[in-house]
Design an enzyme around this catalytic site. Structure first.
Site, PDB file in Angstrom:
ATOM      1  N   LYS A 185     117.219  38.242  18.711  1.00 48.09           N
ATOM      2  CA  LYS A 185     116.780  37.061  19.483  1.00 48.09           C
ATOM      3  C   LYS A 185     116.018  37.503  20.728  1.00 48.09           C
ATOM      4  O   LYS A 185     116.151  38.648  21.183  1.00 48.09           O
ATOM      5  CB  LYS A 185     117.964  36.183  19.899  1.00 48.09           C
ATOM      6  CG  LYS A 185     119.068  36.885  20.738  1.00 48.09           C
ATOM      7  CD  LYS A 185     118.836  36.932  22.235  1.00 48.09           C
ATOM      8  CE  LYS A 185     120.017  37.568  22.988  1.00 48.09           C
ATOM      9  NZ  LYS A 185     119.708  38.024  24.328  1.00 48.09           N
TER      10      LYS A 185
ATOM     11  N   ASP B 177     127.072  35.023  23.079  1.00 53.01           N
ATOM     12  CA  ASP B 177     125.850  34.787  22.295  1.00 53.01           C
ATOM     13  C   ASP B 177     126.130  34.565  20.809  1.00 53.01           C
ATOM     14  O   ASP B 177     125.220  34.213  20.063  1.00 53.01           O
ATOM     15  CB  ASP B 177     124.924  36.025  22.373  1.00 53.01           C
ATOM     16  CG  ASP B 177     124.189  36.113  23.702  1.00 53.01           C
ATOM     17  OD1 ASP B 177     124.243  35.155  24.484  1.00 53.01           O
ATOM     18  OD2 ASP B 177     123.562  37.167  23.934  1.00 53.01           O
TER      19      ASP B 177
HETATM   20  O1  C5P Z   1     130.450  37.267  26.205  1.00 50.91           O
HETATM   21  P1  C5P Z   1     130.130  38.706  26.117  1.00 50.91           P
HETATM   22  O2  C5P Z   1     131.318  39.542  25.700  1.00 50.91           O
HETATM   23  O3  C5P Z   1     128.918  39.024  25.317  1.00 50.91           O
HETATM   24  O4  C5P Z   1     129.776  39.154  27.599  1.00 50.91           O
HETATM   25  C1  C5P Z   1     129.731  40.495  28.004  1.00 50.91           C
HETATM   26  C2  C5P Z   1     129.887  40.525  29.523  1.00 50.91           C
HETATM   27  O5  C5P Z   1     128.745  39.934  30.139  1.00 50.91           O
HETATM   28  C3  C5P Z   1     131.073  39.723  30.030  1.00 50.91           C
HETATM   29  O6  C5P Z   1     132.233  40.509  30.049  1.00 50.91           O
HETATM   30  C4  C5P Z   1     130.623  39.343  31.416  1.00 50.91           C
HETATM   31  O7  C5P Z   1     130.844  40.419  32.301  1.00 50.91           O
HETATM   32  C5  C5P Z   1     129.114  39.167  31.266  1.00 50.91           C
HETATM   33  N1  C5P Z   1     128.726  37.761  31.078  1.00 50.91           N
HETATM   34  C6  C5P Z   1     128.767  36.914  32.179  1.00 50.91           C
HETATM   35  N2  C5P Z   1     128.403  35.602  32.015  1.00 50.91           N
HETATM   36  C7  C5P Z   1     127.991  35.141  30.820  1.00 50.91           C
HETATM   37  C8  C5P Z   1     127.951  35.998  29.699  1.00 50.91           C
HETATM   38  C9  C5P Z   1     128.324  37.307  29.867  1.00 50.91           C
HETATM   39  O8  C5P Z   1     129.115  37.325  33.275  1.00 50.91           O
HETATM   40  N3  C5P Z   1     127.638  33.863  30.701  1.00 50.91           N
END
Ligand code: C5P
Length: 317
Positions: free
Chosen positions: A17, A153
């Site tokens: 993406k 995501d």
């Molecule tokens: O959700 P995901 O595990 O992909 O996110 C990885 C890291 O990115 C999270 O642990 C967080 O630190 C950060 N993140 C965030 N805000 C979001 C998405 C991700 O701070 N909306």
């Protein structure tokens, strides 16, 4: 996502993406950030192969496509059970309360830690295919909540019923989707430098709009969507936005380098995608994207791709 079943061997293509707009509004108490992003799937695919097996074991193998140097350029991919694909199917199996196992092979082409969503797309593909192969018949809403537990995501890659797998505006921490239709065919040049970035690190050093004298980027997002829907691609190129780019600039020297290289190109607009490190540029046609990609390849900036937006593919259930 493109799903095929031959003799109980399921094969699914998981697209990358690009984020054409990414605004970070505020930091939340749970450590995540409240954001708004426009994402489109693009035609760089990982392939996931899945066969159900009655014994409860999950066998997983991961292979990078191409030469060893291509494999290096893909960055680090967990090849064991810590891979998000295995975590996804184990979570689904536990919640569904079934004992079936699976043999899973993942062929990687999407670079990691690149802002291209490869790991999230693989996890969504794994949920979709396991749901079919194990005859669970979960609906999209139920799969989407499970996907949100795996990563912000991941729900995007399951698609929205409205846009039938095209672009979507994602809100909340990224898991609340509104499908966007009629974006038209878009052509991109994409570069992933030899170094990736940790999403958590980029978010941690981001200055959200609420702490900045914020530009009202929701209206910028609406203008971007209108420009794309009416085929005004040059105008769309001027409306790209990614608030994470300035934090990534402070962390990786490659982000600055790509910014400089993309500034020299004859393209309609460019920026970093997601939390980086990849950059993309909007091109006038597929041929233009291929020409610009050839120019960029001579500048030693890592892996370069000429891509276009695509559909996520088949309905899940
Ligand atoms: O959700 P995901 O595990 O992909 O996110 C990885 C890291 O990115 C999270 O642990 C967080 O630190 C950060 N993140 C965030 N805000 C979001 C998405 C991700 O701070 N909306």
């Amino acid at each position: 996502m493109y799903l095929q079943n031959k003799d109980s061997n399921w094969e699914i293509r998981a697209p990358a993406k690009l984020n054409l707009h990414l605004e970070v509004f505020s930091r939340r108490e749970d450590g995540y950030h409240e954001l708004e992003t426009l994402m489109v799937p693009v035609n760089l695919f990982d392939t996931l192969w899945f066969r159900s097996q009655p014994a409860g074991r999950i066998e997983f193998a991961c292979q990078s496509s191409g030469s060893p140097s291509t494999a290096d350029a893909l960055g680090f991919v967990p090849r064991d059970h810590s891979n998000l694909v295995v975590r996804a199917v184990e979570l689904l199996r536990a919640r569904a309360g079934i004992a079936q196992g699976a043999v899973i092979r993942l062929f990687k082409r999407i670079p990691s830690a690149a802002g291209l969503g490869g790991g999230s797309s693989d996890a969504a593909a794994a949920l979709a295919v396991a749901n079919r192969a194990w005859n669970l018949d979960w609906d999209i809403g139920r799969l989407r909540s499970l996907a949100a537990e795996l990563g912000s995501d991941v729900p995007f890659f399951l698609g929205t019923s409205a846009a039938r797998g095209g672009g979507a505006v994602c809100r909340g921490r990224g898991e609340r989707l509104t499908g966007v239709t009629g974006l038209g065919k878009l052509h991109f040049v994409v570069a992933r430098p030899p170094e990736g970035l940790s999403t958590a690190e980029v978010f941690a050093s981001c200055r959200p709009a609420s702490e900045d004298q914020a530009i009202p980027t929701t209206s910028q997002l609406q203008r971007l969507i209108r420009a794309l829907q009416s085929g005004r691609i040059a105008a769309a190129g001027r409306l790209l936005h990614n608030r994470l780019q300035s934090s990534a600039l402070q962390i990786s020297g490659w982000v600055k380098r790509l910014q400089q290289e993309f500034a020299k190109l004859d393209i309609l607009g460019y920026q970093m995608t997601g939390s980086g490190t990849s950059f993309f540029g909007i091109c006038r046609s597929a041929r233009h994207a291929r020409c610009v990609a050839a120019q960029l390849r001579m500048r030693d900036v890592g892996s370069v791709y000429a891509l276009s937006n695509c559909r996520l593919g088949l309905p899940i259930t």
